[in-house]
Every structure is written in structure tokens, then in C-alpha cells.
Enzyme design. Structure first.
Site, PDB file in Angstrom:
ATOM      1  N   GLY A 191       0.803  -1.233   0.000  1.00 33.22           N
ATOM      2  CA  GLY A 191       0.000   0.000   0.000  1.00 33.22           C
ATOM      3  C   GLY A 191       0.833   1.278   0.000  1.00 33.22           C
ATOM      4  O   GLY A 191       2.020   1.271   0.307  1.00 33.22           O
ATOM      5  N   ARG A 207      -1.497   8.110   4.509  1.00 32.00           N
ATOM      6  CA  ARG A 207      -1.727   8.852   5.746  1.00 32.00           C
ATOM      7  C   ARG A 207      -0.459   9.069   6.572  1.00 32.00           C
ATOM      8  O   ARG A 207      -0.431   9.848   7.510  1.00 32.00           O
ATOM      9  CB  ARG A 207      -2.808   8.132   6.588  1.00 32.00           C
ATOM     10  CG  ARG A 207      -4.189   8.188   5.954  1.00 32.00           C
ATOM     11  CD  ARG A 207      -5.150   7.146   6.517  1.00 32.00           C
ATOM     12  NE  ARG A 207      -4.968   5.821   5.913  1.00 32.00           N
ATOM     13  CZ  ARG A 207      -5.748   4.763   6.159  1.00 32.00           C
ATOM     14  NH1 ARG A 207      -6.762   4.887   6.998  1.00 32.00           N
ATOM     15  NH2 ARG A 207      -5.512   3.590   5.576  1.00 32.00           N
ATOM     16  N   ASN A 240      48.028   2.382  29.788  1.00 31.88           N
ATOM     17  CA  ASN A 240      47.366   3.654  30.103  1.00 31.88           C
ATOM     18  C   ASN A 240      47.617   4.630  28.959  1.00 31.88           C
ATOM     19  O   ASN A 240      48.759   4.868  28.586  1.00 31.88           O
ATOM     20  CB  ASN A 240      47.911   4.234  31.400  1.00 31.88           C
ATOM     21  CG  ASN A 240      47.059   5.418  31.845  1.00 31.88           C
ATOM     22  OD1 ASN A 240      46.042   5.241  32.504  1.00 31.88           O
ATOM     23  ND2 ASN A 240      47.455   6.608  31.443  1.00 31.88           N
ATOM     24  N   SER A 285      50.540  11.912  27.809  1.00 35.29           N
ATOM     25  CA  SER A 285      49.433  12.729  27.307  1.00 35.29           C
ATOM     26  C   SER A 285      49.789  13.357  25.965  1.00 35.29           C
ATOM     27  O   SER A 285      50.942  13.688  25.698  1.00 35.29           O
ATOM     28  CB  SER A 285      49.116  13.841  28.309  1.00 35.29           C
ATOM     29  OG  SER A 285      48.580  13.256  29.477  1.00 35.29           O
TER      30      SER A 285
HETATM   31  C1  UD1 Z   1      -7.739  -2.704   6.540  1.00 34.91           C
HETATM   32  C2  UD1 Z   1      -9.044  -3.493   6.424  1.00 34.91           C
HETATM   33  C3  UD1 Z   1      -9.943  -3.164   7.588  1.00 34.91           C
HETATM   34  C4  UD1 Z   1      -9.211  -3.456   8.890  1.00 34.91           C
HETATM   35  C5  UD1 Z   1      -7.870  -2.749   8.954  1.00 34.91           C
HETATM   36  C6  UD1 Z   1      -7.076  -3.225  10.148  1.00 34.91           C
HETATM   37  C7  UD1 Z   1      -9.408  -3.730   4.026  1.00 34.91           C
HETATM   38  C8  UD1 Z   1     -10.205  -3.290   2.865  1.00 34.91           C
HETATM   39  N1  UD1 Z   1      -9.688  -3.132   5.174  1.00 34.91           N
HETATM   40  O1  UD1 Z   1      -8.055  -1.332   6.452  1.00 34.91           O
HETATM   41  O2  UD1 Z   1     -11.131  -3.907   7.534  1.00 34.91           O
HETATM   42  O3  UD1 Z   1     -10.008  -3.080   9.995  1.00 34.91           O
HETATM   43  O4  UD1 Z   1      -7.097  -3.029   7.768  1.00 34.91           O
HETATM   44  O5  UD1 Z   1      -5.948  -2.450  10.354  1.00 34.91           O
HETATM   45  O6  UD1 Z   1      -8.602  -4.618   3.904  1.00 34.91           O
HETATM   46  N2  UD1 Z   1      -2.207  -3.237   0.844  1.00 34.91           N
HETATM   47  C9  UD1 Z   1      -1.617  -3.856  -0.237  1.00 34.91           C
HETATM   48  N3  UD1 Z   1      -2.132  -3.644  -1.478  1.00 34.91           N
HETATM   49  C10 UD1 Z   1      -3.213  -2.875  -1.689  1.00 34.91           C
HETATM   50  C11 UD1 Z   1      -3.827  -2.252  -0.576  1.00 34.91           C
HETATM   51  C12 UD1 Z   1      -3.302  -2.451   0.685  1.00 34.91           C
HETATM   52  O7  UD1 Z   1      -0.634  -4.573  -0.099  1.00 34.91           O
HETATM   53  O8  UD1 Z   1      -3.630  -2.749  -2.850  1.00 34.91           O
HETATM   54  C13 UD1 Z   1      -1.640  -3.464   2.182  1.00 34.91           C
HETATM   55  C14 UD1 Z   1      -1.169  -2.205   2.902  1.00 34.91           C
HETATM   56  O9  UD1 Z   1       0.184  -1.947   2.619  1.00 34.91           O
HETATM   57  C15 UD1 Z   1      -1.416  -2.526   4.371  1.00 34.91           C
HETATM   58  C16 UD1 Z   1      -2.553  -3.540   4.332  1.00 34.91           C
HETATM   59  O10 UD1 Z   1      -2.646  -4.011   3.000  1.00 34.91           O
HETATM   60  O11 UD1 Z   1      -0.286  -3.118   4.972  1.00 34.91           O
HETATM   61  C17 UD1 Z   1      -3.870  -2.909   4.762  1.00 34.91           C
HETATM   62  O12 UD1 Z   1      -4.149  -1.796   3.932  1.00 34.91           O
HETATM   63  P1  UD1 Z   1      -4.624  -0.421   4.544  1.00 34.91           P
HETATM   64  O13 UD1 Z   1      -4.808   0.529   3.429  1.00 34.91           O
HETATM   65  O14 UD1 Z   1      -3.761  -0.002   5.659  1.00 34.91           O
HETATM   66  O15 UD1 Z   1      -6.068  -0.854   5.065  1.00 34.91           O
HETATM   67  P2  UD1 Z   1      -6.939  -0.185   6.202  1.00 34.91           P
HETATM   68  O16 UD1 Z   1      -7.642   0.991   5.644  1.00 34.91           O
HETATM   69  O17 UD1 Z   1      -6.140   0.021   7.419  1.00 34.91           O
HETATM   70 CA    CA Z   2      -4.020  -0.147   7.895  1.00 39.58          CA
END
Ligand code: UD1
Ligand code: CA
Length: 465
Positions: free
Chosen positions: A11, A15, A385, A413
Site C-alpha cells: 500500500g 496517511r 594507560n 598525554s
Molecule cells: C484494513 C481493512 C480493515 C481493517 C484494517 C485493520 C481492508 C479493505 N480493510 O483497512 O477492515 O479493519 O485493515 O488495520 O482490507 N495493501 C496492499 N495492497 C493494496 C492495498 C493495501 O498490499 O492494494 C496493504 C497495505 O500496505 C497494508 C494492508 O494491506 O499493509 C492494509 O491496507 P490499509 O490501506 O492499511 O487498510 P486499512 O484501511 O487500514
Molecule cells: Ca491499515
């Protein structure tokens, strides 16, 4: 049974407002992706598939440098070039690896406090064939941002509704949250992952939708409720990163106190998950132990001490000391304010004092480097030393050169030891000398202009001005 873990780490981490991969951000000196990977490895999974995408090279390099040997052979990366959501990440992983059977545990890469035991229990839940899927759930004090679990009458999951897709009423009443840790029957996961659609508020393929899909196809699921909601917290923002760092710190320090370590203030010491500290050691405020640092018993650490991948024996005192990849034996005292760089080895009873830097050098038993020194590329014997302000001149602008010093030698020293140079045992160098030639055992080396005395000089000078 062989369990596969899929860790989703592709991802964007929008944020976080970062120029780096979200999962590369550290908690107590350890990148988040390594916390999750370690938990999976410790749970005994046979294969860890990490889905990378955003900052893929950075994450791959991190895994490559962290894991070696058997661990490395269990880890593989799969690239998700287009990030279309968590279900898409899993689909890409399944297609790239051909995994279509056995228990598959899917973990969010931003779930650093997940416990190995949880993953193990979890995999067992689907391995026995009683359920097609299991989801780790929790009720955090602030559920905002998490997918909400809607249960049916029988107590299994009817569906999971993402925060952004919740009505205000659902957001207010569905307080059981999805932690982002799932176990699936691999065959059913592979058969149905293509059924997930992106018809939702974010236009993404949501992995949590698999629960509703599998249920519609007649397959049972179960929730696994985290006793401690903190195990299931995710990191989407810097504030959450700080919150989880504090949780991890408190847990580690509580464990160490239970094992017999004293903390002057446990809120002000950051001990990494892979560090160890022996009993009766006292940890003063502003102490950091990073990586695989180990400290023995009866030591005083800090205040203001930072050890990275450093080994410390028993009965040592490290006051305002920064050490990286150093080895400190027993009964050694360091600081205040000293810097031990990689390749430093301080033998039993050595003392390295104030404003002293040591690099790639051995300081022999009971030898002392008390004040204002730089010692580099040096083999020093026992009982030496080193006088205040003395340094080894190990660098000629192009190459580094070695210095050797025998046993019981006294370096006056402000001695400059111009390497390569060998100073024998029981030798003495006069203060202020620039030593460019070897000094034999038992000899005095003097390198000094004769002092001149000009009587009455001050008075004559004042008369001139
Ligand atoms: C996700 C869950 C949510 C859960 C929360 C817990 C989904 C849709 N939602 O939300 O239900 O309560 O985690 O923390 O899954 N990632 C990928 N590829 C992508 C999208 C995301 O590898 O295309 C990875 C991200 O890097 C991350 C993980 O998946 O490590 C979760 O993605 P993130 O966007 O953080 O999901 P949340 O909105 O936190
Ligand atoms: Ca997350």
C-alpha cells in the site's frame, strides 16, 4: 501441516505523509514489516509471501538485509504493480506463487504487535477443516478507521463493513473491529478470490469481502477475538506509530522488570524486541537498545546510552555511551560521553572515559583510555594507560593503517601515534610526542623540542606595546 503466510505490504501508506514505505517505519528500532515477518516465522509457517508495491525496492532490500539462512529461504516477495486493494494484493500473491491449498494466513503489513501464538492458533482453526475462514477481531477504545464486523445470529461473520462504507448508525453500533489478520482454507481462497468486486466507497477490492462471499457459498467462518485489543492495532498515521511504540515499549519493559531488571523510569527507556538484559542491571532514563543488543547482569546502562547490535558482559557501567556493533566484556566502564564504533572490543576491566572514540580496536584487559582520545585500527595489550588527548593517526588521507601497543605501556598525554606503528610492552612515550617509528619493549620514546626559557620576556613585551 504447511502453513503459508501472506503479508500485504504494497500500500501507499498515504496517511503517513512519508517518502518511504509505510512498513519500513520503525517501532523500537525495528521496521514494522520485520515485526510482522518475525511473528509469522516464529509461528512456524513454512512460507512467507510478502506483497510489495509502493517503494518495492526499499522493502525488498530491507528484507534481504535483515533475513539470512533458513529464515531468508522461507521468505519471498511478490510485486503488486497496481494497488487495487487488499483482495487484489492476495490475488496477485496467489497467482504468482500458485498457492491453492493448505491454511493461508493473511496479515496486514501494518500490524506490528501481532503475536506468533495468535497466528499459530489461527492457522489451526482452518487447518482442522471446521472453518473456511477466521478473522482476528478486537474492540479498541477508538474503532474509527477499522472495518466493522457484522455478526449473524449464530455468532459468525455475516459481513465486514469498512469505516467509509458504514452508515453513521453502523459506525456507532458495530464496535467489533477487523484487525487485519485472516486465516483461510487455501483452496477456497484461491477458488473465490476472483469473486471480490470493487463496488464500494473506495472503489477497491476489499479482502474482508471474502467472508461474505465464502459464507454465501456455504462455508463456515469464525471470529477470534483478541483478548488484548492492542495486539490487533494497525498503523496508518504517525500518531498511531507513536502509540504503538509506547505500547511495545511498555510491554517489553514490563517483561524485563518481571525478569529482574530495574528501570529508573520505564517510560523513558526504549528496549528493542530482540534485545536482552540480565538481572540486577539498572536502566537509567534515555537508554535505547537497538537490534540484537545483549547486556549481562549487574550493569548500569545510561543515562543517555544507545547501543546498537552491541554485546555487553556482566558488571559494566555504560554512562552516556553510544555503541554500534561493539563487544564489551565484563567489568568495563565507559563514559560519560564515549563512542564505540564497529569492531570495538573492550576486554575485562577496561575503561574508556570521556570524549573518547574507539573504532575497530581491541582494548586489552584493564587498559585505560580515560580522556579525549581517538583510537582506531589498534591492537592494545593489557594494563596500558593512554594519556589524555592521545590519538592514533590511522588515516593518511587515502588508507587506514594499524597501530599495536604491547602490555603495561604508558602513553604520555597528547601522544600522536602515526600509523603504521608498533609500540612494545612496558614502553613509555613522553607527553606531546609524535611517534612515527616503532618503540621497542621497555624503551622510552621522546619526540620533543628542547624547552627554551627567555627570562624577563613579559616585562619587555609590555613595555613595547
Ligand atoms: C484494513 C481493512 C480493515 C481493517 C484494517 C485493520 C481492508 C479493505 N480493510 O483497512 O477492515 O479493519 O485493515 O488495520 O482490507 N495493501 C496492499 N495492497 C493494496 C492495498 C493495501 O498490499 O492494494 C496493504 C497495505 O500496505 C497494508 C494492508 O494491506 O499493509 C492494509 O491496507 P490499509 O490501506 O492499511 O487498510 P486499512 O484501511 O487500514
Ligand atoms: Ca491499515
Amino acid at each position: 501441516m504447511d502453513v503459508t503466510a501472506i503479508i500485504m505490504a504494497a500500500g501507499e501508506g498515504t496517511r503517513m505523509k512519508s517518502n518511504h514505505a509505510k512498513v519500513s517505519h520503525k517501532i523500537l528500532g525495528k521496521p514494522m514489516i520485520c515485526w510482522v515477518t518475525d511473528a509469522a516465522l516464529a509461528a512456524g509457517v513454512s512460507r512467507v509471501v510478502v506483497v510489495i508495491g509502493s517503494h518495492a525496492d526499499e522493502v525488498r532490500a530491507l528484507l534481504d538485509t535483515t533475513y539470512t539462512g533458513d529464515d531468508a529461504s522461507r521468505i519471498e516477495c511478490v510485486e503488486q504493480t497496481e494497488r487495487l486493494g487488499t483482495a487484489h494484493a492476495v490475488r496477485v500473491a496467489l497467482e504468482a506463487t500458485g498457492i491453492d491449498e493448505g491454511p493461508v494466513v493473511v496479515l496486514n503489513g501494518d500490524l506490528p504487535l501481532i503475536q506468533a501464538d495468535t497466528i499459530r492458533t489461527f492457522a489451526a482453526t482452518v487447518a482442522d477443516g471446521s472453518h473456511a475462514a477466521a478473522v482476528l477481531t478486537m474492540t479498541p477504545p477508538d474503532p474509527f478507521g477499522y472495518g466493522r464486523i457484522e455478526l449473524d445470529e449464530s455468532g459468525s461473520i455475516a459481513r465486514i463493513i469498512e469505516q467509509k462504507d458504514c452508515t453513521p448508525e453502523q459506525a456507532a453500533t458495530l464496535l467489533e473491529c477487523n484487525a487485519g489478520c485472516y486465516a483461510f482454507d487455501g483452496a477456497l481462497l484461491a477458488a473465490h478470490i476472483g469473486d471480490v468486486t470493487n463496488d464500494n466507497a473506495q472503489g477497491e477490492y476489499y479482502l474482508p469481502d471474502m467472508l461474505e462471499i465464502l459464507k454465501a457459498a456455504g462455508h463456515a467462518n469464525t471470529i477470534y477475538h483478541c483478548e488484548d485489543y492492542r495486539d490487533g492495532l494497525g498503523v496508518n498515521s504517525r500518531a498511531q506509530l507513536a502509540e504503538l511504540t509506547a505500547i511495545a515499549r511498555d510491554r517489553i519493559n514490563a517483561r524485563l522488570m518481571a525478569e529482574g531488571v530495574t528501570f529508573i523510569d520505564p517510560a523513558q527507556a526504549w528496549i528493542g524486541p530482540d534485545a536482552t538484559i540480565g538481572r540486577d542491571t539498572v536502566v537509567w532514563p534515555q537508554t535505547h537498545l537497538i537490534g540484537h543488543s545483549t547486556v549481562g547482569e549487574d550493569c548500569q546502562l545510561g543515562p543517555n546510552t544507545r547501543l546498537t547490535d552491541t554485546r555487553v558482559g556482566d558488571g559494566c557501567s555504560l554512562d552516556e555511551t553510544v555503541a554500534i556493533e561493539a563487544v564489551v566484556d565484563n567489568g568495563v566502564t565507559c563514559g560519560p560521553r564515549c563512542y564505540l564504533r564497529p569492531g570495538t572490543h573492550l576486554l575485562d576491566g577496561a575503561h574508556v572515559g570521556t570524549h573518547v572514540e574507539i573504532k575497530k580496536s581491541t582494548i586489552g584487559e584493564g587498559s585505560k583510555v580515560p580522556h579525549l582520545s581517538y583510537i582506531g585500527d589498534t591492537q592494545m595489550g593489557a594494563g596500558v594507560n593512554i594519556g589524555a588527548g592521545s590519538i592514533t593517526c590511522n588515516y593518511d588521507g587515502k588508507n587506514k593503517h594499524a597501530t599495536t601497543i604491547g602490555d603495561r605501556t604508558f602513553i604520555g598525554s597528547d601522544t600522536m601515534m602515526v600509523a603504521p606503528v608498533n609500540i612494545g610492552s612496558d614502553a613509555i612515550t613522553g607527553a606531546g610526542g609524535t611517534i612515527t617509528k616503532d618503540v621497542p619493549d621497555g624503551a622510552l620514546a621522546l619526540e620533543r623540542c628542547e624547552q627554551r626559557i627567555i627570562e624577563g620576556y613579559t616585562e619587555r613585551r609590555r613595555a613595547r606595546l
